[in-house]
Design a protein around this motif. Structure first.
Motif, mmCIF file in Angstrom:
data_model
loop_
_atom_site.group_PDB
_atom_site.id
_atom_site.type_symbol
_atom_site.label_atom_id
_atom_site.label_comp_id
_atom_site.label_asym_id
_atom_site.label_seq_id
_atom_site.Cartn_x
_atom_site.Cartn_y
_atom_site.Cartn_z
ATOM 1 N N VAL A 1 6.221 58.266 -73.360
ATOM 2 C CA VAL A 1 6.110 58.634 -71.749
ATOM 3 C C VAL A 1 6.791 60.332 -72.099
ATOM 4 O O VAL A 1 5.580 61.263 -71.293
ATOM 5 C CB VAL A 1 7.257 58.351 -70.703
ATOM 6 N N LEU A 2 7.358 60.975 -72.534
ATOM 7 C CA LEU A 2 8.032 61.651 -73.227
ATOM 8 C C LEU A 2 6.180 62.854 -73.821
ATOM 9 O O LEU A 2 5.861 64.124 -73.135
ATOM 10 C CB LEU A 2 8.906 62.634 -74.158
ATOM 11 N N ILE A 3 5.436 62.452 -74.051
ATOM 12 C CA ILE A 3 4.930 62.877 -74.875
ATOM 13 C C ILE A 3 3.346 62.721 -74.262
ATOM 14 O O ILE A 3 3.025 64.181 -73.552
ATOM 15 C CB ILE A 3 3.916 61.936 -75.776
ATOM 16 N N LEU A 4 3.106 62.249 -73.134
ATOM 17 C CA LEU A 4 1.834 62.228 -72.465
ATOM 18 C C LEU A 4 2.023 62.258 -70.734
ATOM 19 O O LEU A 4 1.479 63.156 -70.073
ATOM 20 C CB LEU A 4 1.363 60.141 -72.103
ATOM 21 N N PHE A 5 3.887 62.796 -70.485
ATOM 22 C CA PHE A 5 3.700 63.008 -69.279
ATOM 23 C C PHE A 5 2.975 64.508 -68.872
ATOM 24 O O PHE A 5 3.046 64.695 -67.163
ATOM 25 C CB PHE A 5 5.027 63.116 -68.278
ATOM 26 N N PRO A 6 3.758 65.245 -69.130
ATOM 27 C CA PRO A 6 2.723 66.634 -68.969
ATOM 28 C C PRO A 6 1.561 66.520 -69.220
ATOM 29 O O PRO A 6 0.666 67.513 -68.413
ATOM 30 C CB PRO A 6 2.931 67.730 -70.675
ATOM 31 N N PHE A 7 0.916 65.590 -69.380
ATOM 32 C CA PHE A 7 -0.842 65.823 -69.508
ATOM 33 C C PHE A 7 -0.734 64.299 -68.416
ATOM 34 O O PHE A 7 -2.451 63.728 -67.992
ATOM 35 C CB PHE A 7 -1.686 64.945 -70.653
ATOM 36 N N SER A 8 0.056 63.903 -67.591
ATOM 37 C CA SER A 8 -0.433 63.154 -66.390
ATOM 38 C C SER A 8 -1.284 63.344 -65.230
ATOM 39 O O SER A 8 -2.847 62.498 -64.566
ATOM 40 C CB SER A 8 0.557 62.691 -65.992
ATOM 41 N N GLY A 9 -1.914 64.817 -65.595
ATOM 42 C CA GLY A 9 -3.213 64.462 -64.471
ATOM 43 C C GLY A 9 -4.164 64.796 -64.928
ATOM 44 O O GLY A 9 -5.374 64.021 -64.363
ATOM 45 N N MET A 10 -4.402 65.223 -66.228
ATOM 46 C CA MET A 10 -5.234 65.178 -66.449
ATOM 47 C C MET A 10 -5.554 63.391 -67.632
ATOM 48 O O MET A 10 -7.063 63.258 -67.168
ATOM 49 C CB MET A 10 -5.062 65.233 -68.344
ATOM 50 N N ILE A 11 -4.809 62.386 -67.688
ATOM 51 C CA ILE A 11 -5.159 61.242 -66.902
ATOM 52 C C ILE A 11 -5.659 60.500 -65.916
ATOM 53 O O ILE A 11 -6.238 59.401 -65.911
ATOM 54 C CB ILE A 11 -4.197 60.102 -67.425
ATOM 55 N N VAL A 12 -5.132 61.431 -64.565
ATOM 56 C CA VAL A 12 -5.597 60.995 -63.157
ATOM 57 C C VAL A 12 -7.177 61.187 -63.240
ATOM 58 O O VAL A 12 -7.934 59.991 -62.893
ATOM 59 C CB VAL A 12 -4.414 61.891 -62.608
ATOM 60 N N ALA B 1 -5.224 53.874 -60.194
ATOM 61 C CA ALA B 1 -4.284 53.482 -60.570
ATOM 62 C C ALA B 1 -4.255 51.905 -61.736
ATOM 63 O O ALA B 1 -3.605 52.244 -62.543
ATOM 64 C CB ALA B 1 -3.234 52.445 -59.072
ATOM 65 N N ALA B 2 -4.882 50.747 -61.842
ATOM 66 C CA ALA B 2 -4.993 50.411 -62.904
ATOM 67 C C ALA B 2 -5.965 51.084 -64.831
ATOM 68 O O ALA B 2 -4.725 50.814 -65.129
ATOM 69 C CB ALA B 2 -5.726 49.466 -62.166
ATOM 70 N N LEU B 3 -6.364 51.676 -63.820
ATOM 71 C CA LEU B 3 -7.179 52.509 -65.378
ATOM 72 C C LEU B 3 -5.861 54.192 -65.790
ATOM 73 O O LEU B 3 -6.118 53.950 -67.037
ATOM 74 C CB LEU B 3 -8.291 53.004 -64.813
ATOM 75 N N ILE B 4 -5.374 54.219 -64.882
ATOM 76 C CA ILE B 4 -3.729 55.004 -64.850
ATOM 77 C C ILE B 4 -2.671 54.543 -65.767
ATOM 78 O O ILE B 4 -2.290 54.982 -67.381
ATOM 79 C CB ILE B 4 -3.282 55.690 -64.342
ATOM 80 N N HIS B 5 -2.924 52.865 -65.693
ATOM 81 C CA HIS B 5 -1.700 52.124 -66.710
ATOM 82 C C HIS B 5 -2.699 52.046 -67.873
ATOM 83 O O HIS B 5 -1.826 52.335 -68.554
ATOM 84 C CB HIS B 5 -1.700 51.464 -65.589
ATOM 85 N N PHE B 6 -3.729 51.440 -67.635
ATOM 86 C CA PHE B 6 -4.423 51.848 -69.076
ATOM 87 C C PHE B 6 -5.037 52.276 -70.241
ATOM 88 O O PHE B 6 -4.467 52.422 -71.533
ATOM 89 C CB PHE B 6 -5.854 51.133 -68.315
ATOM 90 N N TRP B 7 -4.751 53.733 -69.300
ATOM 91 C CA TRP B 7 -5.472 55.074 -70.069
ATOM 92 C C TRP B 7 -4.004 55.423 -70.545
ATOM 93 O O TRP B 7 -4.123 56.062 -72.025
ATOM 94 C CB TRP B 7 -5.808 56.370 -69.610
ATOM 95 N N PHE B 8 -2.743 55.325 -70.421
ATOM 96 C CA PHE B 8 -1.603 55.325 -70.201
ATOM 97 C C PHE B 8 -1.677 54.890 -71.881
ATOM 98 O O PHE B 8 -1.024 55.206 -72.830
ATOM 99 C CB PHE B 8 -0.718 55.039 -69.502
ATOM 100 N N ASN B 9 -1.815 53.821 -71.629
ATOM 101 C CA ASN B 9 -1.234 52.020 -72.496
ATOM 102 C C ASN B 9 -2.164 53.157 -73.590
ATOM 103 O O ASN B 9 -2.099 52.525 -75.564
ATOM 104 C CB ASN B 9 -1.101 51.189 -72.043
ATOM 105 N N VAL B 10 -3.318 53.063 -73.975
ATOM 106 C CA VAL B 10 -3.981 53.205 -75.065
ATOM 107 C C VAL B 10 -3.867 54.167 -75.453
ATOM 108 O O VAL B 10 -4.047 55.074 -76.511
ATOM 109 C CB VAL B 10 -6.120 53.247 -74.631
ATOM 110 N N ILE B 11 -4.236 55.051 -75.208
ATOM 111 C CA ILE B 11 -3.266 56.873 -75.675
ATOM 112 C C ILE B 11 -2.213 56.268 -77.233
ATOM 113 O O ILE B 11 -2.674 57.004 -77.151
ATOM 114 C CB ILE B 11 -4.206 57.590 -74.630
ATOM 115 N N GLY B 12 -1.375 56.344 -76.016
ATOM 116 C CA GLY B 12 0.079 56.177 -76.105
ATOM 117 C C GLY B 12 0.079 55.022 -77.722
ATOM 118 O O GLY B 12 0.454 55.664 -78.804
#
Length: 555
Positions: free
Chosen positions: A297-308, A244-255
């Motif tokens: 969020v708009l850009i990465l939300f469709p790819f949330s499964g891949m981030i997980v 769960a912490a890494l989901i937060h991390f990768w979301f912010n790093v990629i963005g």
């Protein structure tokens, strides 16, 4: 400002203002959690069935409690307890990133002049109002006032030094986007709040001490720095916590990488675009913070499964389930779970549910051993009873600890009931041990049981099992659907125990069973009736505790 004394005064003033800001935010966030934490937790549990609803809840939840870290910790707790999948958690975490920008928006409205009013109203309420809920709300106002008092102190200091050549030279030298981004990462990692760092950037921009484009890169660095709290907290946690912490991390790093490239190659396009919304530099920073998060969020939300999946690849596998014979350990509370006051009681309930299941299974294992005299079952009962005793001491110790922390008001009402539940479950475990002691006696002394005695004990055990099942359901889910079933079963078991004791005396009188067998039968029947009493206590423990708390509050 040419003397070292002036510089020292300025530094102390800035440090004092920052301290007030941090403390005010802490008071405000903690007070909001105390007032609304339990309700927000239920909303989080109910309305996160998919990623989109989780996104909305994450925005609202974090916007209210003003802490994305608290929201993330609560999400980790739900994932840890199996009530939320990592996919659902991703939606809430994405939403929390938008919700956390509310702080900088509030700061940008420059409410500092009203800080004394907030403080006065809040302090008067805390000191003179007796009603707990109103007092807690006044604490929120106090935190709000302290926060803006800190902002006013920092802003006044910056205003006094903004014409100093040395200060101008210091901030103008920050022209490298990479250094600006790193500054955001380091500052946020130290302060452990992106809202605070962005608020300081906002104040600097208001005083024309920072170039607006550099502000954008510092904000990007704040995004990554904001992950530090969750990452550090998850290091000693379970694998789900790390994921769960890494989901937060990768979301912010990629963005951050995407927007860093966009800002670097676009010249002043984004600066002019955001500036067109408001000419005020402070509003520019707040709007930039919000718009970056929304766009991310708009850009990465469709790819949330891949981030997980990326997070799962970084931390492969699942945590090993705790077995009966393994070294005793807690599963939902303790060192391997990120502590959050808003979910502490919820996690204790999960741990007590696990303990109750162990005790119920052990009781049935003991009853089976009483009839079959199986050595493996007898040994297993003793082993599991040790585990139950361990859980009793560990959970009780944890309850003492969290009772001394800042818990939501509704959760505080249930603490007393949880202590009683833990004790009642432990007593059920003791009765299982008593039954297996009787099984050993039967085996060693060759004591026989009549078919009628076995049948009567079996019928009573079936009713006890139903009662325990209903009681645990009432306790864990807070569902009162089976309340009358619990009451009726407890009465029936009481009546059955009396009838069984009478039938036992009749068999003794007729010589159909030995005194040794009769003594064991009588003890088991009495023990099962007491188990029913403990199960009934479990069913009504939290309800009674809440009623007692309400009565005490009314007095």
């Amino acid at each position: 400002m040419n003397t070292s004394l002036d510089i020292a005064k300025m530094a102390l003033s800035m440090a004092g203002g920052l301290g007030l800001f941090l403390y005010g935010m802490r008071v405000m966030s903690d007070s909001i959690e105390k007032v609304a934490g339990a309700k927000l937790r239920r909303i989080l549990e109910i309305f996160t069935t998919n990623r989109f609803s989780g996104l909305i809840v994450g925005i609202v939840f974090t916007g209210i409690i003003q802490s994305s870290s608290a929201c993330t910790a609560m999400v980790v707790s739900f994932v840890n307890a199996g009530l939320m999948s990592l996919g659902q958690a991703a939606g809430v975490i994405f939403g929390a990133n938008i919700g956390t920008t509310i702080t900088s928006q509030l700061v940008s409205f420059n409410l500092s002049e009203y800080a004394p009013i907030f403080l006065f109203v809040g302090v008067v309420g805390v000191m003179f109002i007796k009603k707990t809920s109103v007092k807690q709300f006044c604490e929120i106002i106090v935190g709000f006032g302290i926060l803006f008092l800190g902002l006013k102190t920092m802003s006044s200091t910056m205003s006094a030094v903004k014409t100093d050549p040395g200060v101008i030279s210091l901030f103008s030298s920050l022209s490298s986007p990479i250094l600006a981004c790193l500054l955001g990462v380091v500052a946020t990692s130290i302060i452990q709040s992106s809202s605070v760092t962005v608020s300081i950037v906002l104040l600097l921009a208001n005083q024309d001490l920072l170039d607006l484009k550099i502000c954008l890169f510092i904000i990007l660095g704040c995004n990554i720095g904001a992950c530090t709290t969750a990452l550090l907290a998850s290091l000693s946690g379970r694998k789900d916590a790390k994921k769960a912490a890494l989901i937060h991390f990768w979301f912010n790093v990629i963005g951050t990488v995407l927007f860093y490239i966009a800002f670097a190659v676009s010249g002043d396009f984004f600066v002019n675009l955001i500036k067109s919304i408001s000419a005020d530099d402070g509003r520019f920073v707040a709007n930039a913070h919000t718009l970056i998060k929304i766009a991310q969020v708009l850009i990465l939300f469709p790819f949330s499964g891949m981030i997980v999946k990326l997070s799962e690849m970084c931390v492969p596998g699942e945590d090993k389930q705790v077995g009966y014979r393994e070294s005793y350990q807690l599963e939902f509370i303790g060192n391997k779970v990120v502590f959050n006051p808003a979910t502490a009681v919820f996690e204790v309930v999960k741990e007590l549910d696990r303990m109750a299941t162990l005790a119920s299974e052990n009781l049935n294992r003991a009853m089976n051993a009483l009839i079959t005299l199986d050595d493996d079952d007898i040994a297993e009962v003793y082993e599991v009873e040790k585990n139950i005793n361990f859980l009793n001491h560990a959970i009780t110790g944890y309850l003492v600890k969290i009772n001394q922390s800042t818990l939501p008001i509704e959760d505080l009402k249930t603490i007393g009931g949880l202590f009683h539940v833990c004790n009642d479950i432990e007593r059920i475990g003791d009765h299982a041990e008593n039954i297996v002691d009787a099984a050993k006696q039967r085996k060693e002394d060759g004591v026989g049981f009549s078919k009628d005695a076995q049948k009567e004990l079996g019928a009573m055990m079936d009713m006890v099992n139903d009662l325990i099942r209903y009681a645990i359901e009432m306790f864990v889910k807070g569902d009162e659907t089976h309340m009358q079933d619990v009451i009726d079963l407890e009465d029936k078991i009481d009546d059955m125990e009396k009838e069984m004791q009478k039938a036992h005396v009749d068999r003794l009188t007729k010589g159909e069973c030995t005194p040794e067998a009769g003594m064991i039968f009588s003890d088991i029947a009495s023990g099962l009736e007491r188990v029913a009493d403990h199960a009934t206590n479990i069913a009504f423990a939290v309800i009674n505790a809440e009623k007692e708390a309400e009565q005490a509050k009314a007095q």
